[in-house]
Scaffold this active site. Sequence first.
Site, PDB file in Angstrom:
ATOM      1  N   ARG A  44       0.856  -1.191   0.000  1.00 32.52           N
ATOM      2  CA  ARG A  44       0.000   0.000   0.000  1.00 32.52           C
ATOM      3  C   ARG A  44       0.889   1.238   0.000  1.00 32.52           C
ATOM      4  NH1 ARG A  44      -2.469   2.830   4.998  1.00 32.52           N
ATOM      5  NH2 ARG A  44      -3.688   4.417   3.954  1.00 32.52           N
ATOM      6  N   HIS A  60      -2.694  11.001   1.482  1.00 31.37           N
ATOM      7  CA  HIS A  60      -2.098  10.712   2.794  1.00 31.37           C
ATOM      8  C   HIS A  60      -1.461  12.023   3.278  1.00 31.37           C
ATOM      9  CE1 HIS A  60      -0.445   7.265   5.399  1.00 31.37           C
ATOM     10  NE2 HIS A  60       0.001   8.376   5.965  1.00 31.37           N
ATOM     11  N   GLU A 105      -6.789   8.278   7.095  1.00 30.23           N
ATOM     12  CA  GLU A 105      -6.947   8.903   8.403  1.00 30.23           C
ATOM     13  C   GLU A 105      -7.386  10.363   8.315  1.00 30.23           C
ATOM     14  OE1 GLU A 105      -3.364   8.235  10.682  1.00 30.23           O
ATOM     15  OE2 GLU A 105      -3.504   6.081  10.494  1.00 30.23           O
ATOM     16  N   ASN A 112      -6.918   1.473  10.426  1.00 31.41           N
ATOM     17  CA  ASN A 112      -5.561   1.711  10.925  1.00 31.41           C
ATOM     18  C   ASN A 112      -5.641   1.726  12.441  1.00 31.41           C
ATOM     19  OD1 ASN A 112      -5.136   2.207   8.233  1.00 31.41           O
ATOM     20  ND2 ASN A 112      -4.415   4.307   8.482  1.00 31.41           N
ATOM     21  N   TYR A 161      -3.435   1.480  16.284  1.00 29.85           N
ATOM     22  CA  TYR A 161      -2.171   1.448  17.021  1.00 29.85           C
ATOM     23  C   TYR A 161      -2.370   1.207  18.519  1.00 29.85           C
ATOM     24  CZ  TYR A 161       0.012   2.931  12.742  1.00 29.85           C
ATOM     25  OH  TYR A 161       0.458   2.952  11.437  1.00 29.85           O
ATOM     26  N   GLU A 191      -3.150  -0.294   8.317  1.00 26.31           N
ATOM     27  CA  GLU A 191      -1.938   0.087   9.062  1.00 26.31           C
ATOM     28  C   GLU A 191      -2.006  -0.524  10.449  1.00 26.31           C
ATOM     29  OE1 GLU A 191      -0.846   4.207   9.573  1.00 26.31           O
ATOM     30  OE2 GLU A 191      -1.349   4.652   7.470  1.00 26.31           O
TER      31      GLU A 191
HETATM   32  O1  IFM Z   1       3.352   7.300  10.180  1.00 27.12           O
HETATM   33  C1  IFM Z   1       1.999   7.362  10.452  1.00 27.12           C
HETATM   34  C2  IFM Z   1       1.203   7.220   9.169  1.00 27.12           C
HETATM   35  O2  IFM Z   1       1.566   8.176   8.233  1.00 27.12           O
HETATM   36  C3  IFM Z   1      -0.270   7.366   9.446  1.00 27.12           C
HETATM   37  N1  IFM Z   1      -0.700   6.504  10.513  1.00 27.12           N
HETATM   38  C4  IFM Z   1       0.094   6.477  11.713  1.00 27.12           C
HETATM   39  C5  IFM Z   1       1.561   6.268  11.387  1.00 27.12           C
HETATM   40  C6  IFM Z   1       2.391   6.225  12.677  1.00 27.12           C
HETATM   41  O3  IFM Z   1       2.266   7.407  13.377  1.00 27.12           O
END
Ligand code: IFM
Length: 489
Positions: A95, A139, A184, A313, A315, A390
Amino acid sequence: MPESAQPETPILVSPAAPESPVTFPPAFLWGAATSAYQIEGAVREDGRTPSIWDTFSHTPGKTAGGETGDIAVDHYHRYREDVAMMADLGLTAYRFSVSWSRVQPTGRGPAVQVGLDFYRRLVDELLQHGITPAVTLYHWDLPQELEDAGGWPERDTAYRFAEYAQIVGEALGDRVEHWITLNEPWCSAFLGYGSGVHAPGRTDPAASLRAAHHLNLAHGLATSALRSVMPTRNEVAISLNSSVVRPLSQDPADVAAARKIDDLANGVFHGPILHGAYPKSLFEATRSVTDWSFVQDGDLEVIHQPLNALGLNYYTPTLVSAADPQLSGPRADGHGASEHSPWPASDDVAFHQTPGDRTEMGWSVDPSGLHELIMRYTREAPGLPIYITENGAAYDDKPAADGTVHDPERIAYLHGHLAAVRRAITDGADVRGYFLWSLMDNFEWAYGYEKRFGAVYVDYATLERTPKSSARWYERAARTGVLPEVDAR
Ligand code: IFM
């Protein structure tokens, strides 16, 4: 989101322990992700003009050490060796994002063929290596001229985006089947126009909500524009950094705080995109900031397009409680240091550190949040395939004396999160692929090159690439469809 939009589909919940061995369906895509400004460099070549991130990163004080993406990891010149490296790592999908300023420098008018040719060559190289390309159109790198004309708070930017989407769709639609309109949009709207830690660095809560709506509109318009020029087999999706928002306690005030942040993190996008309406509670919560009169008749129909897939995405989760607005102190919401909050009208909410081990970003490691969000997508958008577009972690990776780079923490992170994906599949979710963030170390926005998210180590002095042990671990997963044990090297 309206109550009526909540589907009734019952979702099974599995026990926490992953099956052993953890095995994925044969067609599952094993990918890695990057974005244009974070890796390409070559910012002044072949007609490319500045984006908001060029301007922002060149503004003193905006990024760690004043670092910029001028060179980044020079992928623009090294894409062939990078694709060969992906093939060596057994990736079945990649991607990447297109730099709008490279293909339509002023953000309007005709395309620059040499810019499009770069992406055509990249896609052809991927296809020759048997790697499925997934294109993200946006992005975060808005052409600076469009920001000068008002940026995302201006409605016209959404129409400019649809025009650009059509250009890229015409150029690559014959060879790319997986399309993502926006990455995002929460970050574009609320970090870009609210807290100002991202480009263009504005700190205006009303503008951040206008930006969110125009990003939604841009997504809807671009989806139609892509479909008007591409074969029907192609999939159109959006990648959202939806949040798991947890209350600190079951006290009704804390639960209400979590609902408010859920609206501002999720409802503002899930509502119009998946259900055709903004949550009423979002309008009420932000009344002190805006009357939402920028939402015009017909906008919600445009935004509420049938999609082919959803990109998630993820985290780390978010933990909140009610707070006394008079006592608002430093924020720990994990989105960078700023005296301005990215959360409009939310002085009555406090953000807390989530428990557990932390990555270099200070984000806690919690795979249960990924499982929870996948199941939420499955309930909110039944029948829509899901891609994890992500997921990954930054650690302070350093080469050993022999040049190898061992990152056992990242292996544990990937194992935990992939096992959570597998549990969600067992529980009925249709997850079709996983893109680890990121293929290689790169420009981490306001953090410059301080934070290393790559499965491949980049020596920034020489730009030499060295796969870390996590890249080899992931390779074994991709080649076998089974997660290797976490202590494997
Ligand atoms: O690096 C970023 C990415 O560009 C978008 N999502 C989170 C990642 C980590 O912060």
